[in-house]
Design an enzyme around this catalytic site. Structure first.
Site, PDB file in Angstrom:
ATOM      1  CE  LYS A  13      -0.684 -55.202  -3.607  1.00 43.52           C
ATOM      2  NZ  LYS A  13      -0.949 -53.981  -2.748  1.00 43.52           N
ATOM      3  NE  ARG A  88      -5.876 -53.375  -6.457  1.00 43.39           N
ATOM      4  CZ  ARG A  88      -4.973 -52.619  -6.841  1.00 43.39           C
ATOM      5  NH1 ARG A  88      -4.164 -53.366  -7.424  1.00 43.39           N
ATOM      6  NH2 ARG A  88      -4.724 -51.372  -6.549  1.00 43.39           N
ATOM      7  NE  ARG A 127       2.813 -45.464  -1.167  1.00 48.30           N
ATOM      8  CZ  ARG A 127       2.127 -46.605  -1.846  1.00 48.30           C
ATOM      9  NH1 ARG A 127       2.606 -47.762  -1.520  1.00 48.30           N
ATOM     10  NH2 ARG A 127       1.141 -46.301  -2.712  1.00 48.30           N
ATOM     11  NE  ARG A 160       0.517 -44.596  -6.048  1.00 49.33           N
ATOM     12  CZ  ARG A 160       0.349 -45.744  -6.109  1.00 49.33           C
ATOM     13  NH1 ARG A 160       1.292 -46.625  -6.015  1.00 49.33           N
ATOM     14  NH2 ARG A 160      -0.929 -46.333  -6.024  1.00 49.33           N
ATOM     15  NE  ARG A 171      -4.567 -46.677  -3.365  1.00 49.51           N
ATOM     16  CZ  ARG A 171      -3.365 -46.333  -3.146  1.00 49.51           C
ATOM     17  NH1 ARG A 171      -3.206 -45.012  -2.863  1.00 49.51           N
ATOM     18  NH2 ARG A 171      -2.353 -47.199  -3.355  1.00 49.51           N
TER      19      ARG A 171
HETATM   20  P1  AMP Z   1      -1.781 -49.939  -7.145  1.00 50.08           P
HETATM   21  O1  AMP Z   1      -0.332 -49.244  -7.512  1.00 50.08           O
HETATM   22  O2  AMP Z   1      -1.459 -51.496  -7.309  1.00 50.08           O
HETATM   23  O3  AMP Z   1      -2.078 -49.520  -5.726  1.00 50.08           O
HETATM   24  O4  AMP Z   1      -2.791 -49.416  -8.135  1.00 50.08           O
HETATM   25  C1  AMP Z   1      -3.088 -47.957  -8.230  1.00 50.08           C
HETATM   26  C2  AMP Z   1      -4.533 -48.046  -9.031  1.00 50.08           C
HETATM   27  O5  AMP Z   1      -4.317 -48.636 -10.095  1.00 50.08           O
HETATM   28  C3  AMP Z   1      -5.646 -48.558  -8.159  1.00 50.08           C
HETATM   29  O6  AMP Z   1      -6.165 -48.073  -7.098  1.00 50.08           O
HETATM   30  C4  AMP Z   1      -6.576 -48.841  -9.311  1.00 50.08           C
HETATM   31  O7  AMP Z   1      -7.233 -47.715  -9.607  1.00 50.08           O
HETATM   32  C5  AMP Z   1      -5.848 -49.225 -10.458  1.00 50.08           C
HETATM   33  N1  AMP Z   1      -5.377 -50.603 -10.469  1.00 50.08           N
HETATM   34  C6  AMP Z   1      -4.019 -51.289 -10.286  1.00 50.08           C
HETATM   35  N2  AMP Z   1      -4.284 -52.578 -10.712  1.00 50.08           N
HETATM   36  C7  AMP Z   1      -5.618 -52.858 -11.054  1.00 50.08           C
HETATM   37  C8  AMP Z   1      -6.266 -54.061 -11.268  1.00 50.08           C
HETATM   38  N3  AMP Z   1      -5.941 -55.299 -11.403  1.00 50.08           N
HETATM   39  N4  AMP Z   1      -7.430 -53.821 -11.648  1.00 50.08           N
HETATM   40  C9  AMP Z   1      -8.162 -52.442 -11.459  1.00 50.08           C
HETATM   41  N5  AMP Z   1      -7.535 -51.494 -11.235  1.00 50.08           N
HETATM   42  C10 AMP Z   1      -6.307 -51.749 -11.106  1.00 50.08           C
END
Ligand code: AMP
Length: 214
Positions: A13, A88, A127, A160, A171
């Protein structure tokens, strides 16, 4: 043009968003990036979010909904935006619809990038990102010329915190139980564009661009 990018962690994404925002001249609104920025700055919100992020769980809805509400009202979002990683879960999607109705806006399209779980685990755990310029690498699929050194700027590469095997597995489970139901939610609104996320980046980008240009 208001777009939601949906898909499991590791579906690509973020990578696709970076190219799509150039093509469509709208900003990327990534809740994950916003939370990581808050954490880097050491704000109370960032430190609170870290507890959930480290476990592969979702940060409370009220936190991310507040961040998005503030962000999409900035002037660079006037012509639209690409939401990456938000909503989410169904409750966030409902809050988003409500917020957009109040603002006289709506989501036009929801792009769902689909990739099988085995591939996602391999992608996420390998990654690496440059600390300096943010360039992305993969230890197997796109390694730098020198281990842990960015080809572009010589910066140090890092993994990360939440890309380790244990957190990745949480996740993916969080995605299955909380985020996947959004496909149904947006299917009912007739907004879902399903994209096969396995293959080369260019090909996948073209599929998404074609789906959005319909
Ligand atoms: P991402 O970079 O989108 O994979 O997000 C990394 C982490 O941030 C996720 O595993 C969640 O812990 C948190 N996170 C990101 N976006 C959201 C969201 N819309 N709602 C809740 N937690 C989020």
């Amino acid at each position: 043009m208001n777009i939601v990018l949906l898909g499991p962690p590791g579906a690509g994404k973020g990578t696709q968003a970076k190219r799509l925002i150039e093509k469509f001249a709208i900003p990327q609104v990534s809740t994950g990036d916003m939370l990581r920025a808050a954490l880097k700055e050491g704000t109370p919100l960032g430190l609170e979010a870290k507890k959930y992020m480290d476990q592969g769980a979702l940060v409370p809805d009220s936190v991310v909904i507040g961040l998005v509400k503030e962000r999409i009202q900035k002037s660079d979002c006037d012509k639209g935006y690409m939401l990456d990683g938000f909503p989410r879960n169904v409750s966030q999607a409902g809050a988003l619809d409500e917020m957009l109705t109040q603002l006289g806006q709506k989501i036009d399209d929801v792009v769902c990038i689909e990739v099988p779980n085995e591939e996602l685990t391999a992608r996420l755990t390998g990654r690496r990102t440059c600390r300096n310029c943010g360039a992305g690498y993969h230890v197997l699929f796109d390694p730098p010329k020198t281990e842990n050194v960015c080809d572009r700027c010589g910066g140090e590469l890092y993994q990360r915190d939440d890309d380790n095997v244990k957190t990745v597995s949480s996740r993916l489970q969080t995605y299955e139980s909380q985020t996947k139901p959004l496909i149904d939610y947006y299917e009912k609104q007739g907004k879902i564009r399903r994209i096969n996320g396995v293959g080369n980046m260019e090909g996948i980008f073209n599929l998404i661009a074609a789906a959005l240009n319909r």
